[in-house]
Design an enzyme around this catalytic site. Structure first.
Site, PDB file in Angstrom:
ATOM      1  N   ASP A  75       0.837  -1.199   0.000  1.00  0.00           N
ATOM      2  CA  ASP A  75       0.000   0.000   0.000  1.00  0.00           C
ATOM      3  C   ASP A  75       0.870   1.247   0.000  1.00  0.00           C
ATOM      4  O   ASP A  75       1.478   1.600   1.009  1.00  0.00           O
ATOM      5  CB  ASP A  75      -0.926  -0.009   1.221  1.00  0.00           C
ATOM      6  CG  ASP A  75      -1.974   1.108   1.158  1.00  0.00           C
ATOM      7  OD1 ASP A  75      -1.780   2.062   0.385  1.00  0.00           O
ATOM      8  OD2 ASP A  75      -2.965   1.017   1.896  1.00  0.00           O
ATOM      9  N   ASP A  94      -1.530   5.653  -6.564  1.00  0.00           N
ATOM     10  CA  ASP A  94      -1.951   4.735  -5.508  1.00  0.00           C
ATOM     11  C   ASP A  94      -1.978   3.306  -6.030  1.00  0.00           C
ATOM     12  O   ASP A  94      -2.496   3.049  -7.113  1.00  0.00           O
ATOM     13  CB  ASP A  94      -3.335   5.144  -4.986  1.00  0.00           C
ATOM     14  CG  ASP A  94      -3.806   4.261  -3.842  1.00  0.00           C
ATOM     15  OD1 ASP A  94      -2.978   3.954  -2.954  1.00  0.00           O
ATOM     16  OD2 ASP A  94      -4.976   3.845  -3.845  1.00  0.00           O
TER      17      ASP A  94
END
Ligand SMILES: *[C@@H]1O[C@H](CO)[C@@H](O)[C@H](O)[C@H]1NC(C)=O
Ligand SMILES: *[C@@H]1O[C@H](CO)[C@@H](O)[C@H](O)[C@H]1NC(C)=O
Length: 446
Positions: free
Chosen positions: A124, A325
């Protein structure tokens, strides 16, 4: 409300198209063996792919169901990222708490403790946290938690230490000298013990790696794996391993349709591409975990589409701008930017438009020709080929633009360049030199 509406769409698409669509999923036993991790390079796999290490149950029942699930999941991810970007913004009534820990998109393998216990960690890039589900955790769905009692090198972080002071909502219960901390978001909360142990990734060992050993998860279920936070904040994996990896990493994300376990996460300066197009990283002092870049425009075919400057401008005060992201699947643009891209794509394709599972620019004609989409960044252009722009339905008859606007009725300020648009590229995060690089690299077959 936006999320709920998307879920409604999701459900109907699932019902309409589920029949027969599962034929495209191979059986898990036909998956190739995972190659070993070596050097600073870890194999990355898609959590929802046909050969997910989380097992076949992690895969959606059909392609359309998968798409719809992802659109709903992305909507909640976007609200979460937006709440990170904008201080004081809370989406409690809308966003589910599942993004607190993150349902994974990509996972890598690691080993924790002495002797080492294998675990899976979600990659992440927008998170600083390091969570591991631990033995005895109430509400953690994992069947193979990390067991601190079986590790000779496990240490709880003591109360009053500098590390404890950095943990969110640190608390030291009367009956314990160990630092505990908690997080609450929307309908969910987490309680963890701040802990240290040896973390082995590929051929490297990170001694005294600091992580949150999960003890309780309430509300929306916690995911079955840990979290590898690659953000830039003080407690992230990246910051903790600065001496080994110099705050530098790159990845090539595999397509979720691929059976091959051939995406990689490369940690450290060694082996990174030397010649690569780059754009400066922008620092938002309020949100060190997000990788902001300066997207200045978008081209569809040869045409730069008309996007108001304010829709792309970076503003640390409001959190507005563009982030890269790894945990969002399909790129989300603020409404005026998305409308400009969508309108030009529709004009170029020139066929009747339909919608599918949260995507509003789909064509039922398999012969349509899609224009390339080029993301323009300060000092770098990334032209995305069709595989990064278009999603095809199970039978290849319907294809959709793999991007969307912010969820209905929510005025978000963030543009999120998501994993579908990054896959089969080497994306370099070079924090010491303040830059992000992109180079085309075919790391998986489609
Ligand atoms: C973004 O890039 C444009 C064009 O190069 C430049 O004018 C602008 O100042 C940049 N914005 C930031 C925040 O660096
Ligand atoms: C997996 O990779 C191997 C070798 O790189 C290739 O021969 C094979 O076709 C690939 N399989 C899939 C399903 O992508």
């Amino acid at each position: 409300m936006g999320v709920r509406m998307l879920c409604g769409v999701a459900l109907s698409v699932l019902l309409v198209l589920a029949a027969g669509a599962s034929a495209s999923h191979p059986s898990h036993s036909s998956c190739p063996a995972t190659p070993p991790d070596a050097g600073g390079t870890l194999q990355v796999s898609h959590a929802f792919g046909p050969c997910s290490p989380l097992g076949p149950s992690a895969a959606a029942p059909s392609w359309a169901g998968f798409l719809a699930d992802q659109a709903a999941r992305d909507a909640s991810r976007l609200l979460y990222l937006d709440s990170l970007a904008v201080r004081g913004r809370a989406y409690a009534p809308i966003a589910s708490g599942r993004q607190l820990l993150q349902t994974p998109t990509y996972v890598v393998r690691a080993r924790l403790g002495t002797p080492p216990q294998p675990l899976l960690l979600a990659v992440d890039t927008s998170n600083d946290a390091a969570w591991i589900p631990c033995a005895g955790c109430a509400g953690c769905p994992t069947s193979t938690p990390f067991n601190p009692a079986a590790s000779a090198s496990y240490r709880p972080v003591p109360c009053g230490s500098a590390l404890c002071a950095q943990a969110p909502n640190a608390a030291c219960p009367l009956d314990s000298k160990a630092c505990g901390f908690s997080l609450t978001y929307a309908d969910s909360s987490l309680v963890a013990a701040l802990s240290q142990d040896s973390l082995a990734v590929a051929n490297d060992v990170v001694k005294a790696y600091t992580f949150g050993c999960l003890q309780r998860a309430t509300g929306t279920a916690a995911p079955p794996q840990g979290l590898l936070g690659l953000g830039r904040g003080p407690l992230s994996f990246l910051s903790q391993t600065k001496d080994i990896y110099g705050a530098t990493f790159s990845y090539c994300l595999p397509s979720f349709k691929s059976m091959n376990f051939s995406g990689t996460l490369r940690l450290g300066r060694n082996g990174q591409p030397q010649r690569i197009k780059t754009t400066p990283l922008l620092a938002n002092p309020h949100r060190s975990s997000l990788y902001y870049v300066n997207m200045t425009g978008i081209r569809v075919g040869r045409k730069v589409v008309p996007i108001p400057a304010a829709a792309l401008a970076f503003d640390p005060a409001t959190g507005a701008g563009t982030v890269l992201d790894s945990g969002t699947m399909f790129t989300r643009l603020v409404a005026p930017a998305y409308a400009a891209v969508r309108d030009e794509v529709r004009r170029r394709v020139g066929a009747p438009v339909s919608s599918l599972g949260g995507f509003d620019t789909c064509f039922n004609d398999p012969a349509v020709k899609w224009p390339a989409v080029t993301l323009l960044f300060d000092g770098m252009q990334v032209t995305l080929p069709e595989e990064n722009v278009v999603i095809h339905s199970t039978y290849g008859t319907t294809s959709c633009l793999a991007m969307a606007a912010a969820p209905d009725g929510v005025n978000t300020v963030l543009n999120v360049i998501a994993s579908m648009q990054q896959q089969n590229h080497r994306v370099l995060f070079d924090v010491p030199n303040g830059r992000v690089g992109f180079a085309r690299e075919r790391c998986t077959a489609a």
